[in-house]
Motif scaffolding. Sequence first.
Motif, PDB file in Angstrom:
ATOM      1  N   VAL A  88       0.843  -1.199   0.000  1.00 49.43           N
ATOM      2  CA  VAL A  88       0.000   0.000   0.000  1.00 49.43           C
ATOM      3  C   VAL A  88       0.882   1.254   0.000  1.00 49.43           C
ATOM      4  O   VAL A  88       0.624   2.210  -0.731  1.00 49.43           O
ATOM      5  CB  VAL A  88      -0.956   0.003   1.217  1.00 49.43           C
ATOM      6  N   CYS A  89       1.954   1.227   0.802  1.00 50.03           N
ATOM      7  CA  CYS A  89       2.882   2.370   0.823  1.00 50.03           C
ATOM      8  C   CYS A  89       3.510   2.573  -0.562  1.00 50.03           C
ATOM      9  O   CYS A  89       3.670   3.702  -1.023  1.00 50.03           O
ATOM     10  CB  CYS A  89       3.970   2.157   1.863  1.00 50.03           C
ATOM     11  N   SER A  90       3.855   1.460  -1.223  1.00 51.33           N
ATOM     12  CA  SER A  90       4.447   1.546  -2.571  1.00 51.33           C
ATOM     13  C   SER A  90       3.479   2.195  -3.546  1.00 51.33           C
ATOM     14  O   SER A  90       3.873   3.051  -4.348  1.00 51.33           O
ATOM     15  CB  SER A  90       4.795   0.151  -3.099  1.00 51.33           C
ATOM     16  N   ALA A  91       2.216   1.790  -3.476  1.00 48.01           N
ATOM     17  CA  ALA A  91       1.209   2.342  -4.384  1.00 48.01           C
ATOM     18  C   ALA A  91       1.010   3.829  -4.103  1.00 48.01           C
ATOM     19  O   ALA A  91       0.893   4.643  -5.027  1.00 48.01           O
ATOM     20  CB  ALA A  91      -0.115   1.596  -4.224  1.00 48.01           C
ATOM     21  N   ASP A  92       1.006   4.192  -2.826  1.00 45.85           N
ATOM     22  CA  ASP A  92       0.849   5.590  -2.442  1.00 45.85           C
ATOM     23  C   ASP A  92       2.027   6.415  -2.962  1.00 45.85           C
ATOM     24  O   ASP A  92       1.863   7.512  -3.495  1.00 45.85           O
ATOM     25  CB  ASP A  92       0.763   5.694  -0.907  1.00 45.85           C
ATOM     26  N   PHE A  93       3.220   5.846  -2.828  1.00 43.38           N
ATOM     27  CA  PHE A  93       4.438   6.522  -3.294  1.00 43.38           C
ATOM     28  C   PHE A  93       4.375   6.778  -4.804  1.00 43.38           C
ATOM     29  O   PHE A  93       4.673   7.875  -5.275  1.00 43.38           O
ATOM     30  CB  PHE A  93       5.643   5.638  -2.953  1.00 43.38           C
ATOM     31  N   ILE A  94       3.952   5.763  -5.554  1.00 42.49           N
ATOM     32  CA  ILE A  94       3.838   5.905  -7.015  1.00 42.49           C
ATOM     33  C   ILE A  94       2.768   6.945  -7.366  1.00 42.49           C
ATOM     34  O   ILE A  94       2.974   7.806  -8.213  1.00 42.49           O
ATOM     35  CB  ILE A  94       3.487   4.549  -7.682  1.00 42.49           C
ATOM     36  N   ALA A  95       1.632   6.853  -6.686  1.00 44.02           N
ATOM     37  CA  ALA A  95       0.523   7.780  -6.977  1.00 44.02           C
ATOM     38  C   ALA A  95       0.949   9.227  -6.711  1.00 44.02           C
ATOM     39  O   ALA A  95       0.584  10.133  -7.452  1.00 44.02           O
ATOM     40  CB  ALA A  95      -0.691   7.426  -6.124  1.00 44.02           C
ATOM     41  N   GLN A  96       1.749   9.442  -5.674  1.00 39.93           N
ATOM     42  CA  GLN A  96       2.168  10.801  -5.339  1.00 39.93           C
ATOM     43  C   GLN A  96       3.306  11.302  -6.199  1.00 39.93           C
ATOM     44  O   GLN A  96       3.492  12.506  -6.332  1.00 39.93           O
ATOM     45  CB  GLN A  96       2.617  10.845  -3.868  1.00 39.93           C
ATOM     46  N   SER A  97       4.077  10.378  -6.778  1.00 34.45           N
ATOM     47  CA  SER A  97       5.283  10.815  -7.485  1.00 34.45           C
ATOM     48  C   SER A  97       5.007  11.310  -8.902  1.00 34.45           C
ATOM     49  O   SER A  97       5.895  11.771  -9.574  1.00 34.45           O
ATOM     50  CB  SER A  97       6.290   9.678  -7.545  1.00 34.45           C
ATOM     51  N   LYS A  98       3.780  11.193  -9.368  1.00 31.15           N
ATOM     52  CA  LYS A  98       3.382  11.620 -10.731  1.00 31.15           C
ATOM     53  C   LYS A  98       4.208  10.912 -11.807  1.00 31.15           C
ATOM     54  O   LYS A  98       4.365  11.374 -12.909  1.00 31.15           O
ATOM     55  CB  LYS A  98       3.551  13.144 -10.908  1.00 31.15           C
ATOM     56  N   HIS A  99       4.779   9.771 -11.424  1.00 32.83           N
ATOM     57  CA  HIS A  99       5.595   9.006 -12.362  1.00 32.83           C
ATOM     58  C   HIS A  99       4.773   7.779 -12.730  1.00 32.83           C
ATOM     59  O   HIS A  99       4.180   7.167 -11.859  1.00 32.83           O
ATOM     60  CB  HIS A  99       6.884   8.599 -11.636  1.00 32.83           C
ATOM     61  N   PRO A 100       4.726   7.396 -14.019  1.00 33.80           N
ATOM     62  CA  PRO A 100       3.939   6.207 -14.353  1.00 33.80           C
ATOM     63  C   PRO A 100       4.426   4.997 -13.572  1.00 33.80           C
ATOM     64  O   PRO A 100       5.622   4.857 -13.323  1.00 33.80           O
ATOM     65  CB  PRO A 100       4.179   6.006 -15.852  1.00 33.80           C
ATOM     66  N   GLY A 101       3.501   4.148 -13.169  1.00 37.06           N
ATOM     67  CA  GLY A 101       3.868   2.947 -12.440  1.00 37.06           C
ATOM     68  C   GLY A 101       2.779   1.910 -12.634  1.00 37.06           C
ATOM     69  O   GLY A 101       1.789   2.161 -13.325  1.00 37.06           O
ATOM     70  N   LEU A 102       2.970   0.755 -12.033  1.00 34.80           N
ATOM     71  CA  LEU A 102       1.966  -0.300 -12.151  1.00 34.80           C
ATOM     72  C   LEU A 102       1.168  -0.399 -10.867  1.00 34.80           C
ATOM     73  O   LEU A 102       1.748  -0.418  -9.784  1.00 34.80           O
ATOM     74  CB  LEU A 102       2.639  -1.655 -12.366  1.00 34.80           C
ATOM     75  N   PHE A 103      -0.140  -0.483 -10.994  1.00 40.90           N
ATOM     76  CA  PHE A 103      -0.988  -0.736  -9.836  1.00 40.90           C
ATOM     77  C   PHE A 103      -1.598  -2.126  -9.975  1.00 40.90           C
ATOM     78  O   PHE A 103      -1.724  -2.641 -11.083  1.00 40.90           O
ATOM     79  CB  PHE A 103      -2.107   0.308  -9.750  1.00 40.90           C
ATOM     80  N   ARG A 104      -1.955  -2.701  -8.844  1.00 38.67           N
ATOM     81  CA  ARG A 104      -2.678  -3.974  -8.844  1.00 38.67           C
ATOM     82  C   ARG A 104      -4.126  -3.594  -8.583  1.00 38.67           C
ATOM     83  O   ARG A 104      -4.471  -3.171  -7.479  1.00 38.67           O
ATOM     84  CB  ARG A 104      -2.114  -4.870  -7.735  1.00 38.67           C
ATOM     85  N   VAL A 105      -4.944  -3.691  -9.619  1.00 45.89           N
ATOM     86  CA  VAL A 105      -6.316  -3.189  -9.540  1.00 45.89           C
ATOM     87  C   VAL A 105      -7.320  -4.340  -9.522  1.00 45.89           C
ATOM     88  O   VAL A 105      -7.202  -5.298 -10.281  1.00 45.89           O
ATOM     89  CB  VAL A 105      -6.596  -2.231 -10.733  1.00 45.89           C
ATOM     90  N   HIS A 106      -8.278  -4.226  -8.613  1.00 47.09           N
ATOM     91  CA  HIS A 106      -9.315  -5.247  -8.479  1.00 47.09           C
ATOM     92  C   HIS A 106     -10.655  -4.535  -8.468  1.00 47.09           C
ATOM     93  O   HIS A 106     -10.918  -3.726  -7.590  1.00 47.09           O
ATOM     94  CB  HIS A 106      -9.092  -6.001  -7.157  1.00 47.09           C
ATOM     95  N   GLU A 107     -11.465  -4.785  -9.488  1.00 48.56           N
ATOM     96  CA  GLU A 107     -12.753  -4.092  -9.584  1.00 48.56           C
ATOM     97  C   GLU A 107     -13.840  -4.940  -8.933  1.00 48.56           C
ATOM     98  O   GLU A 107     -13.722  -6.157  -8.830  1.00 48.56           O
ATOM     99  CB  GLU A 107     -13.107  -3.849 -11.049  1.00 48.56           C
TER     100      GLU A 107
END
Length: 362
Positions: free
Chosen positions: A252-271
């Motif tokens: 979760v911290c990694s995803a938050d870091f990516i989301a805040q960094s405005k840098h493209p990254g990979l998320f694990r998304v579950h709809e």
Amino acid sequence: EIAVRKYSVPHEFSEACIALARTLPDKVRPQDHANRVDLTDIPLVTIDGEDARDFDDAVYCEPATKGRGKSAIKGWRLLVAIADVSHYVETGSAIDVDAYDRATSVYFPRRVIPMLPEKLSNGLCSLNPEVDRLCMVCDMFVTEMGDVEAYQFYPAVMWSHARFTYTEVAAILGNTRGPEAVRRKDRVGDLLNLHGVFQALSKSRQKRGAVDFETTETQIICDENGRIEKIVPRTRNVAHRVIEEAMLAANVCSADFIAQSKHPGLFRVHEGPTPEKKEILRNYLKATGIGMTISDDPSPGEFQAIANATKDRPDAQQIHSMLLRSMQQAIYTPINSGHFGLAFDAYTHFTSPIRRYPDLLV
């Protein structure tokens, strides 16, 4: 052999990849310590299954307080150290090209087809006990209510103080005066701290209403000739859950870091479930006479409530697998739309870079 060929699993490394792996050192060298935090005196440990072959995550926890005086918040400092595979695998290198092609390690009952050459997967990157290893650390402050109030990432050098198995840790947590605990007496306090942060994170999980089904994984036992002797359930104990919560927090911290960094990254998304799947599930729940259903825009908590209400029924396993099937499969995508099942706004995979390419990329 049939499966490998039927599904075109890339099972031979390219010559360039093997040649490049040969040039890598056998151990961490003094010059590799540059610009890294020295954590070798922190008693990080690995906790895995008996049959684990590569160790990519280590953990350590201690009680901590944030702030001073009346406003001080009590909680835990949780360190999750992940093998720093990216230090050795440069983008576009021969090892990277092969790893990208493989995407993950593939496990068979008697054989593994690793994503990375064995020199890395079992050697240089694997957090084996009592050797220096390069790692990327997620250093978190978790409150008593299980909220991650602060975190930072930094490259470090670690020295694993023990290789534990889940069975052993569960035995120690179950009896801190038992033979297992006596054998590991120096580490018992640390394990109790890990259990403490796990209890805090579990509170947060219940509050979020994340889905936590009791599904059974199976383990295939083979004889010498590779014939399947028996298939047994893999029992999940408290140690599995402790590690799982620690990994979820780091992810979760990694995803938050990516989301805040405005840098493209990979998320694990579950709809959440599609309209068709919701309809099928409603009909199924009606047919089994559970007396509960899901709303038009269901929350994960609704699924959890049904799972909790039915867990003692003889057909609980079937009901839980129907609940699980009614959801969509999780995917990797650069567009974040949260993780429905885990009830997270943003989630990614960071903790297994030896065996999953998405984690290496993150």
